[in-house]
Design a protein around this motif. Structure first.
Motif, PDB file in Angstrom:
ATOM      1  N   GLU A 117       0.509  -1.129   0.051  1.00  0.00           N
ATOM      2  CA  GLU A 117      -0.013   0.101  -0.027  1.00  0.00           C
ATOM      3  C   GLU A 117       0.946   1.162  -0.023  1.00  0.00           C
ATOM      4  OE1 GLU A 117      -0.238  -1.227   4.247  1.00  0.00           O
ATOM      5  OE2 GLU A 117       0.286  -2.299   2.345  1.00  0.00           O
ATOM      6  N   LEU A 118       2.121   1.046   0.249  1.00  0.00           N
ATOM      7  CA  LEU A 118       3.053   2.231   0.255  1.00  0.00           C
ATOM      8  C   LEU A 118       3.379   2.644  -1.133  1.00  0.00           C
ATOM      9  CD1 LEU A 118       5.868   1.330   2.683  1.00  0.00           C
ATOM     10  CD2 LEU A 118       4.459   3.279   3.160  1.00  0.00           C
ATOM     11  N   PHE A 119       3.162   4.193  -1.409  1.00  0.00           N
ATOM     12  CA  PHE A 119       3.692   4.634  -2.753  1.00  0.00           C
ATOM     13  C   PHE A 119       5.006   4.979  -2.318  1.00  0.00           C
ATOM     14  CE2 PHE A 119       4.567   7.467  -5.711  1.00  0.00           C
ATOM     15  CZ  PHE A 119       3.588   7.308  -7.079  1.00  0.00           C
ATOM     16  N   LEU A 155      12.875  -2.699  10.985  1.00  0.00           N
ATOM     17  CA  LEU A 155      12.372  -1.286  10.555  1.00  0.00           C
ATOM     18  C   LEU A 155      11.074  -1.619   9.689  1.00  0.00           C
ATOM     19  CD1 LEU A 155      12.670  -0.436   7.510  1.00  0.00           C
ATOM     20  CD2 LEU A 155      14.900  -0.563   7.970  1.00  0.00           C
ATOM     21  N   LYS A 156      10.898  -2.716   9.070  1.00  0.00           N
ATOM     22  CA  LYS A 156       9.859  -2.952   8.557  1.00  0.00           C
ATOM     23  C   LYS A 156       8.481  -3.257   9.104  1.00  0.00           C
ATOM     24  CE  LYS A 156       8.124  -6.610   5.195  1.00  0.00           C
ATOM     25  NZ  LYS A 156       8.305  -7.738   4.496  1.00  0.00           N
ATOM     26  N   ALA A 157       8.895  -3.927  10.393  1.00  0.00           N
ATOM     27  CA  ALA A 157       7.845  -4.217  11.507  1.00  0.00           C
ATOM     28  C   ALA A 157       7.105  -2.920  12.116  1.00  0.00           C
ATOM     29  CB  ALA A 157       8.249  -5.386  12.508  1.00  0.00           C
ATOM     30  N   TRP A 158       8.553  -1.845  12.300  1.00  0.00           N
ATOM     31  CA  TRP A 158       8.270  -0.654  13.005  1.00  0.00           C
ATOM     32  C   TRP A 158       7.199  -0.104  12.087  1.00  0.00           C
ATOM     33  CZ3 TRP A 158       8.877   4.336  11.439  1.00  0.00           C
ATOM     34  CH2 TRP A 158       9.054   5.264  12.474  1.00  0.00           C
ATOM     35  N   LEU A 159       7.456   0.156  10.686  1.00  0.00           N
ATOM     36  CA  LEU A 159       6.716   0.860   9.811  1.00  0.00           C
ATOM     37  C   LEU A 159       5.360   0.379   9.674  1.00  0.00           C
ATOM     38  CD1 LEU A 159       6.792   3.301   7.707  1.00  0.00           C
ATOM     39  CD2 LEU A 159       7.797   1.690   5.922  1.00  0.00           C
ATOM     40  N   GLU A 160       5.133  -0.791   9.352  1.00  0.00           N
ATOM     41  CA  GLU A 160       3.751  -1.706   9.076  1.00  0.00           C
ATOM     42  C   GLU A 160       2.962  -1.091  10.321  1.00  0.00           C
ATOM     43  OE1 GLU A 160       4.943  -5.732   8.944  1.00  0.00           O
ATOM     44  OE2 GLU A 160       5.205  -5.648   6.628  1.00  0.00           O
ATOM     45  N   THR A 161       3.407  -0.781  11.406  1.00  0.00           N
ATOM     46  CA  THR A 161       2.173  -0.538  12.551  1.00  0.00           C
ATOM     47  C   THR A 161       2.092   0.803  12.368  1.00  0.00           C
ATOM     48  OG1 THR A 161       4.106  -0.091  14.173  1.00  0.00           O
ATOM     49  CG2 THR A 161       3.171  -2.432  14.053  1.00  0.00           C
ATOM     50  N   ARG A 162       2.643   1.734  11.481  1.00  0.00           N
ATOM     51  CA  ARG A 162       2.353   3.293  11.559  1.00  0.00           C
ATOM     52  C   ARG A 162       1.851   3.682  10.208  1.00  0.00           C
ATOM     53  NH1 ARG A 162       5.985   1.637  15.158  1.00  0.00           N
ATOM     54  NH2 ARG A 162       6.498   2.957  16.961  1.00  0.00           N
ATOM     55  N   ILE A 163       1.816   2.947   9.423  1.00  0.00           N
ATOM     56  CA  ILE A 163       1.064   3.318   8.127  1.00  0.00           C
ATOM     57  C   ILE A 163      -0.472   2.984   7.931  1.00  0.00           C
ATOM     58  CG2 ILE A 163       3.213   3.551   6.800  1.00  0.00           C
ATOM     59  CD1 ILE A 163       2.562   0.901   5.369  1.00  0.00           C
TER      60      ILE A 163
END
Length: 213
Positions: A42-44, A205-213
């Protein structure tokens, strides 16, 4: 648009979370873009090329100068110019692409991280999440009015190699202290590697980002 870049479209047709990648000194937009296929669909994703070409290849956000004694110093004027250009680029990207201007993440490596800190701390209203890999906060690239800004929306993931031979770990360890003083949310991790991103660092970092987008 002001800076050359490559994109990976989102699986969403509109209002996609935006991730902007800022590469390190002497590299280019393809470097961090290799992460794109592993990141949420889902990230652009936009990976940007720094504006100053180097010889024989690669690019820089600002020059690093050496003197006869091999002391090195940053071209702060160029750095501040790049900082402001990235802020302008964020606005351009939000106007050009089907993304959510309130959900912008910067992912930097090395010199790209130094700029990510500078952009987020100077223009906190333009950014939400910052992934700061193998870099540090450079005070001379920040304005003097930090205390008056609203940083409540910012969240940092900072990581560094404990045996980094390019940017000393001690420089990186100052970042969470600096962010804590400003009451900015942050996470800091060290990994037993040099100037690079270990696989376990990427997964974190991927896990961190997934919970914030």
């Amino acid at each position: 648009m002001t800076l050359q870049h490559i994109t990976r479209p989102s699986s969403l047709k509109e209002n996609a979370p935006l991730l902007i990648m800022l590469h390190g000194y002497g590299s280019d937009e393809n470097d961090l873009f290799s992460f794109a296929q592993e990141l949420p669909e889902e990230l652009f994703i936009i990976s940007v090329r720094a504006p100053h070409p180097m010889q024989p290849y690669g690019n820089a956000w600002y020059a690093i100068n050496f003197d006869a004694n091999q002391n090195k110093w940053n071209d702060v004027e160029q750095a501040v110019e790049s900082r402001d250009n990235i802020a302008k680029f964020i606005d351009e990207a939000c106007a050009e692409y089907p993304v959510n201007k309130d959900n912008v993440t910067l992912l930097g490596f090395s010199q790209g991280t130094i700029l990510s800190y500078a952009v987020a701390l100077t223009y906190p209203e333009k950014v939400k999440n910052i992934i700061a890999l193998s870099g540090y906060v450079s005070d001379d690239m920040l304005n003097d009015d930090l205390e008056s800004k609203d940083f409540s929306n910012l969240d940092f993931y900072c990581s560094h190699g404990s045996v980094d031979q390019v940017i000393p770990i001690d420089w990186a360890r100052k970042a969470p202290v600096f962010l804590d003083k400003l009451n900015i949310k942050n996470t800091f991790s060290e990994f037993p590697v040099g100037h690079g991103v270990a696989p376990q660092n990427f997964y974190e970092l991927k896990a961190w980002l997934e919970t914030r987008i």
